[in-house]
Design an enzyme around this catalytic site. Structure first.
Site, PDB file in Angstrom:
ATOM      1  N   GLY A  63       0.831  -1.206   0.000  1.00  0.00           N
ATOM      2  CA  GLY A  63       0.000   0.000   0.000  1.00  0.00           C
ATOM      3  C   GLY A  63       0.862   1.251   0.000  1.00  0.00           C
ATOM      4  N   ASP A 122      -0.138  -0.808  13.010  1.00  0.00           N
ATOM      5  CA  ASP A 122       0.280  -2.111  12.477  1.00  0.00           C
ATOM      6  C   ASP A 122       0.533  -3.130  13.592  1.00  0.00           C
ATOM      7  OD1 ASP A 122       0.098  -1.068   9.954  1.00  0.00           O
ATOM      8  OD2 ASP A 122       2.240  -0.638   9.763  1.00  0.00           O
TER       9      ASP A 122
HETATM   10  C1  S3P Z   1       2.604   3.246   6.316  1.00  0.00           C
HETATM   11  C2  S3P Z   1       1.538   3.839   6.901  1.00  0.00           C
HETATM   12  C3  S3P Z   1       0.453   3.099   7.562  1.00  0.00           C
HETATM   13  C4  S3P Z   1       0.836   1.666   7.856  1.00  0.00           C
HETATM   14  C5  S3P Z   1       1.538   1.021   6.714  1.00  0.00           C
HETATM   15  C6  S3P Z   1       2.790   1.784   6.346  1.00  0.00           C
HETATM   16  C7  S3P Z   1       3.637   4.096   5.663  1.00  0.00           C
HETATM   17  O1  S3P Z   1      -0.687   3.110   6.721  1.00  0.00           O
HETATM   18  O2  S3P Z   1      -0.310   0.916   8.217  1.00  0.00           O
HETATM   19  O3  S3P Z   1       1.894  -0.319   7.059  1.00  0.00           O
HETATM   20  O4  S3P Z   1       4.744   3.619   5.421  1.00  0.00           O
HETATM   21  O5  S3P Z   1       3.326   5.258   5.416  1.00  0.00           O
HETATM   22  P1  S3P Z   1      -1.720   4.342   6.746  1.00  0.00           P
HETATM   23  O6  S3P Z   1      -0.899   5.533   6.635  1.00  0.00           O
HETATM   24  O7  S3P Z   1      -2.636   4.218   5.600  1.00  0.00           O
HETATM   25  O8  S3P Z   1      -2.421   4.201   8.061  1.00  0.00           O
END
Ligand code: S3P
Length: 444
Positions: free
Chosen positions: A99, A330
């Site tokens: 993501g 997380d």
């Molecule tokens: C992350 C932000 C978090 C986290 C993901 C990594 C990042 O997600 O859950 O594992 O590296 O910016 P969200 O920002 O959508 O909460």
């Protein structure tokens, strides 16, 4: 599939967990957009971060892996080409399970002079992208969901101009904030992102170290702002990535849960926007001590963790919610495993974001903990765990979610009988050597 038994020995010794995933992604991205070379040590060579490397290689960025002469430390060198140096990729950019790669890259791609298509695996194609499409569109980007469902694949077309905005994000999400800030590097007016609570601020800290004019402000109610004044070039730098607190959390849990344990975890990143689990566990009575603290760009320390009997407040309850949630988002799966053994009822609330992670983590945590005999119920924005009932072994369905696989591997250490983790290979997304390290500290 991996079969695990209740552990017979205490957890002892010391361990260094692999580099921080969020910082590793950003080191490649910002290194590519900087002028000159960026040298990275401690980089996390896992599925997600390798997806980021592949995407930038496809856009013409040279990235080398080498062993640093003499001491054998792996070194990654990114030969940055400046903000305008990326080239059109020869095919769709594939982000795998990541993501962070998908959302942060979309912010960068929104400002390029070429068209791209970006997508990932089946999980990525279900995760919400409307949360970045909306603000990037407000900045003037041409970004659409190819299937019209606000999910990837995303098609990003060139536009004449990206403009700075002030955006009120409904969620505290570092991925949303970072996508907007990265597009903001290409504007000629300030970009301001407001969020209901401060999400991890690695983008802000690292971009500033690369030379950008960016800072955070947090008000008395806990809501936060990131402010970027664009226009300064980024310069390549040396980055030493600290150990990932999200990976360390599994071993913190192991040492807290297995009687008589004492474990030293070296060089863990303890940026306050990530270290929520340590604060919460200490409030529940956990013995976690910090040594050798280093407060350079990203704070880090060695953590000494000893077996502890965890408890709630005087009323036998413990509540986790509000601005603490983004600082441990997380770690909620492993927190739930720990809470299952605590001598209290733990309420996790304000955590609806868990539903849109690599799996629906409210469902995957509650379902698998129930299988192990835990008294737990799902709520709309979290879960309620009636701790203290002994766990027993079970078949764990991880739904291909790395954090579920690792959380339940730790639960198996104290569960009577056999635990089978059906699709254990998914740990490679963030921690490829997890089961080796687990064997090492459990003295198996
Ligand atoms: C992350 C932000 C978090 C986290 C993901 C990594 C990042 O997600 O859950 O594992 O590296 O910016 P969200 O920002 O959508 O909460």
């Amino acid at each position: 599939m991996i079969t695990l038994e209740k552990v017979k020995n205490r957890i002892t010794g010391e361990l260094s967990v692999p580099g921080d995933k969020s910082i590793s992604h950003r080191s490649i991205m910002f290194g590519a957009l900087a002028e000159g070379s960026t040298e990275i040590t401690g980089f996390l060579e896992s599925g997600d971060c390798l997806s980021t490397i592949e995407c930038f290689k496809k856009m013409g960025i040279q990235i080398e892996h080498s062993m640093r002469p003499m001491n054998g430390v792996p070194l990654i060198t990114v030969h940055g080409k400046g903000l305008r140096g990326l080239g059109a990729p020869y095919s769709t950019l594939y982000t795998g399970n990541s993501g962070t790669t998908t959302r942060l890259m979309s912010g960068i791609l929104a400002a390029q002079s070429f068209e791209t298509m970006i997508t990932g695996d089946a999980s990525i194609e279900k995760r919400p992208m409307g949360r970045i499409i909306k603000p990037l569109t407000a900045m003037g980007a041409n970004i659409t969901s190819a299937r019209g469902n606000d999910c990837a694949p995303l098609v990003i077309k060139p536009v004449n101009k990206i403009k700075g905005i002030a955006y009120h994000s409904p969620v505290a999400s570092a991925q949303v904030k970072s996508a907007i800030i990265l597009a903001g590097l290409y504007t000629d007016a300030d970009t301001v992102v407001y969020e209901p609570a401060l999400s991890r601020n690695h983008t802000e800290l690292m971009l500033r170290a690369f030379g950008a004019d960016i800072h955070n402000e947090v008000n008395v109610y806990g809501s936060a702002t990131a402010v970027l004044h664009p226009g300064l070039p980024l310069h390549g730098m040396k980055i030493n990535v600290p150990g990932d607190i999200s990976s360390a959390a599994y071993f913190i849990a192991a040492a807290l849960l297995v009687p008589d344990s004492e474990l030293l975890i070296r060089n863990v990143g303890i940026n306050p926007t990530r270290a929520g689990i340590i604060n919460i566990l200490r409030q529940m009575g956990a013995d976690i001590q910090e040594f050798n603290r280093d407060d350079s760009i990203e704070p880090k320390a060695d953590l000494l963790v000893r077996y502890s009997e965890l408890h709630g407040n005087a009323n036998g309850r413990f509540e986790i919610g509000g601005k603490d949630i983004p600082t441990m988002i997380d770690e909620i799966p492993i927190m739930a495993v720990i809470a299952a053994s605590a001598n209290c009822e733990t309420v996790i609330k304000d955590a609806a974001e868990l539903k849109v992670k690599e799996s629906n983590r409210i469902d995957t945590v509650v379902d698998n903990l129930k299988r192990m005999g835990c008294d737990i119920e799902a709520t709309d924005d979290g879960m309620i765990i009636h701790g203290g009932k002994p766990l027993h072994g079970a078949d764990i369905d991880t739904c291909n979610d790395h954090r579920i696989a690792m959380s339940f591997a730790i639960a198996s250490l104290i569960a009577e009988g056999t635990t089978r983790i059906i699709d254990d290979h998914c740990v490679g997304i963030s921690y490829p050597t997890f089961f080796n390290d687990l064997n090492k500290v459990t003295n198996r």
